[in-house]
Design a protein around this motif. Sequence first.
Motif, PDB file in Angstrom:
ATOM      1  N   PHE A 145       0.825  -1.211   0.000  1.00 41.70           N
ATOM      2  CA  PHE A 145       0.000   0.000   0.000  1.00 41.70           C
ATOM      3  C   PHE A 145       0.854   1.254   0.000  1.00 41.70           C
ATOM      4  CE2 PHE A 145      -2.513  -3.353   1.719  1.00 41.70           C
ATOM      5  CZ  PHE A 145      -3.731  -3.173   1.106  1.00 41.70           C
ATOM      6  N   ARG A 146       1.786   1.316   0.957  1.00 44.55           N
ATOM      7  CA  ARG A 146       2.457   2.589   1.188  1.00 44.55           C
ATOM      8  C   ARG A 146       3.802   2.711   0.486  1.00 44.55           C
ATOM      9  NH1 ARG A 146      -0.676   1.046   4.783  1.00 44.55           N
ATOM     10  NH2 ARG A 146      -2.410   2.421   5.220  1.00 44.55           N
ATOM     11  N   ASP A 147       4.278   1.647  -0.137  1.00 45.55           N
ATOM     12  CA  ASP A 147       5.560   1.763  -0.832  1.00 45.55           C
ATOM     13  C   ASP A 147       5.428   2.619  -2.087  1.00 45.55           C
ATOM     14  OD1 ASP A 147       6.803   0.339   1.089  1.00 45.55           O
ATOM     15  OD2 ASP A 147       6.633  -1.588   0.073  1.00 45.55           O
ATOM     16  N   GLY A 160       6.343  -7.951   7.397  1.00 52.87           N
ATOM     17  CA  GLY A 160       5.967  -7.153   6.226  1.00 52.87           C
ATOM     18  C   GLY A 160       4.802  -6.213   6.418  1.00 52.87           C
ATOM     19  N   THR A 161       4.760  -5.557   7.582  1.00 49.29           N
ATOM     20  CA  THR A 161       3.711  -4.542   7.753  1.00 49.29           C
ATOM     21  C   THR A 161       4.343  -3.253   8.268  1.00 49.29           C
ATOM     22  OG1 THR A 161       1.682  -3.948   8.943  1.00 49.29           O
ATOM     23  CG2 THR A 161       3.048  -5.641   9.963  1.00 49.29           C
ATOM     24  N   SER A 162       3.816  -2.126   7.774  1.00 48.24           N
ATOM     25  CA  SER A 162       4.430  -0.832   8.084  1.00 48.24           C
ATOM     26  C   SER A 162       4.067  -0.337   9.479  1.00 48.24           C
ATOM     27  CB  SER A 162       3.985   0.211   7.051  1.00 48.24           C
ATOM     28  OG  SER A 162       2.570   0.323   7.074  1.00 48.24           O
ATOM     29  N   GLY A 163       3.098  -0.972  10.129  1.00 45.05           N
ATOM     30  CA  GLY A 163       2.717  -0.547  11.475  1.00 45.05           C
ATOM     31  C   GLY A 163       2.051   0.811  11.493  1.00 45.05           C
TER      32      GLY A 163
HETATM   33  P1  OAD Z   1       2.046  -1.264   3.846  1.00 39.75           P
HETATM   34  O1  OAD Z   1       2.094  -1.044   2.373  1.00 39.75           O
HETATM   35  O2  OAD Z   1       1.689  -0.117   4.710  1.00 39.75           O
HETATM   36  O3  OAD Z   1       3.477  -1.767   4.334  1.00 39.75           O
HETATM   37  C1  OAD Z   1       4.150  -2.810   3.708  1.00 39.75           C
HETATM   38  C2  OAD Z   1       5.407  -3.076   4.512  1.00 39.75           C
HETATM   39  O4  OAD Z   1       6.059  -4.177   3.926  1.00 39.75           O
HETATM   40  C3  OAD Z   1       6.402  -1.922   4.535  1.00 39.75           C
HETATM   41  O5  OAD Z   1       6.824  -1.677   5.868  1.00 39.75           O
HETATM   42  C4  OAD Z   1       7.566  -2.434   3.677  1.00 39.75           C
HETATM   43  O6  OAD Z   1       8.823  -1.959   4.135  1.00 39.75           O
HETATM   44  C5  OAD Z   1       7.445  -3.921   3.886  1.00 39.75           C
HETATM   45  N1  OAD Z   1       7.987  -4.742   2.792  1.00 39.75           N
HETATM   46  C6  OAD Z   1       7.972  -4.492   1.459  1.00 39.75           C
HETATM   47  N2  OAD Z   1       8.509  -5.516   0.780  1.00 39.75           N
HETATM   48  C7  OAD Z   1       8.865  -6.457   1.712  1.00 39.75           C
HETATM   49  C8  OAD Z   1       9.460  -7.733   1.643  1.00 39.75           C
HETATM   50  N3  OAD Z   1       9.802  -8.299   0.462  1.00 39.75           N
HETATM   51  N4  OAD Z   1       9.675  -8.410   2.793  1.00 39.75           N
HETATM   52  C9  OAD Z   1       9.334  -7.873   3.992  1.00 39.75           C
HETATM   53  N5  OAD Z   1       8.767  -6.652   4.119  1.00 39.75           N
HETATM   54  C10 OAD Z   1       8.534  -5.951   3.000  1.00 39.75           C
HETATM   55  O7  OAD Z   1       1.098  -2.527   4.093  1.00 39.75           O
HETATM   56  P2  OAD Z   1       0.401  -3.007   5.445  1.00 39.75           P
HETATM   57  O8  OAD Z   1       1.233  -2.669   6.629  1.00 39.75           O
HETATM   58  O9  OAD Z   1       0.008  -4.412   5.245  1.00 39.75           O
HETATM   59  O10 OAD Z   1      -5.903  -2.083   5.018  1.00 39.75           O
HETATM   60  O11 OAD Z   1      -0.896  -2.105   5.443  1.00 39.75           O
HETATM   61  C11 OAD Z   1      -1.834  -2.269   6.462  1.00 39.75           C
HETATM   62  C12 OAD Z   1      -3.211  -1.981   5.936  1.00 39.75           C
HETATM   63  O12 OAD Z   1      -3.238  -0.688   5.329  1.00 39.75           O
HETATM   64  C13 OAD Z   1      -3.671  -2.896   4.825  1.00 39.75           C
HETATM   65  O13 OAD Z   1      -4.191  -4.127   5.272  1.00 39.75           O
HETATM   66  C14 OAD Z   1      -4.738  -2.107   4.176  1.00 39.75           C
HETATM   67  C15 OAD Z   1      -4.077  -0.754   4.143  1.00 39.75           C
HETATM   68  O14 OAD Z   1      -4.913   0.286   4.172  1.00 39.75           O
HETATM   69  C16 OAD Z   1      -7.111  -2.215   4.487  1.00 39.75           C
HETATM   70  O15 OAD Z   1      -7.304  -2.417   3.307  1.00 39.75           O
HETATM   71  C17 OAD Z   1      -8.199  -2.098   5.484  1.00 39.75           C
END
Ligand code: OAD
Length: 257
Positions: free
Chosen positions: A42-44, A196-199
Amino acid sequence: MAGQRILFWPCNKQGAPMASHYKNIVILTGAGISAESGISTFRDSNGLWENHDVMEVASPQGFSANPSLVYRFYNERKKQLQSIEVKPNLAHEALVELQSKLPGNVTIVTQNVDDLHERSGSRDVIHMHGELLKSRCLKTEQIFKTLGDIDELSICECCQTPGNLRPHIVWFGEIPMFMNQIESLLHEADLFLSIGTSGQVYPASMFVQIAKLGNECKTVEVNVEETAVSWNFDEKVQGPAGETVPVIVENILKGHF
Ligand code: OAD
């Protein structure tokens, strides 16, 4: 692996490595675990999701303002998820191995709406933000497996009325699912892995703190970079999930983690 500190490898009296002592492992996964499977995070991409403003396509307001756009958006995501290029990666597979080999409980709580954990063979997967391949009736709340497109004219199986089906996705401003169950699991956890979540999204961002309220739970974050909540974790493992998670799983199963 950067950030990982293994001071000694515990052995039994015969000198053989001990099996894992963990009884209740909770694993939180986010978009990063599916990145190496070809699904955008999402946020990348600066808050854009596949070139859309997240609020336009992932909020009740966005759905009311432009339902066609929201239907089209999720129909596209479904097609992408079911395309031949998208498949589970080594991180998903390692978690299957952990679930099948660890004598204790391993529950996956995922923020992801894809089905890659299930496709790789994981059981006990809790989808707190819903599932892309399901739809829900706005009137009866019944949930249907829906692999194909839906739109304003789709007829739900329960009411047989067009216009009642929406994507089974938790949008911004809506309450994530299974929160009571997740909270209980976190209280019981002796290992909490966040992969793999941005927190940046509540309440998943708080899970590490809830886990720490329980019984001496070890908390570990796996990510390619520092996150907003990294400081909360006992340990950090930096690197792509497809490389780091198989090593972590191997070490857990050998009792080295
Ligand atoms: P984000 O896109 O916010 O974060 C993805 C994270 O994965 C980042 O911290 C990256 O650094 C990391 N990352 C990228 N590639 C990676 C890899 N190969 N291995 C390990 N880490 C990696 O996604 P989420 O944290 O999942 O909600 O986003 C949380 C929620 O925000 C989602 O479920 C969605 C969104 O709005 C809803 O749709 C309700």
